[in-house]
Design an enzyme around this catalytic site. Sequence first.
Site: not given
Length: 137
Positions: A100, A102
């Site tokens: 992922h 941010h």
Amino acid sequence: MANNCIFCKLANGEIPTRTLYEDDEFRIILDTGPLTKGHALILPKKHAENIFELDEETVKRAYQLAKQFGAKMIAALKADGMNILQNNGSAAGQSVFHFHIHLIPRYMEDKVKLGMEGGSEPEYSLDEVLKEITKSF
């Protein structure tokens, strides 16, 4: 999708999210434990533990989304900057083992510290490190 991966469940709509964007491959959601106003996560729907397990096209698309939505978020939130952060492995700060990115809008008055400080003279030879890395290329 990995069986017990919380980010797989978020990315694939099994758990409700505050979704900023979704397509066939990705979902961008607001982080429920934000560091700053607007902190978001770019989540691929296909499970991969880290960037090294992803194909080149998925990495390319993830960073295209980071650039596109980061710019939109700066404008919409009147942020002063943006951290685009991606960790690989627990030693690097990864706590959820699903790739992922941010998107962390930054504001001049925020108190967020992301932990990178200036280095000092290393206790090892930079020339030796260069040799170690380049001999594997």
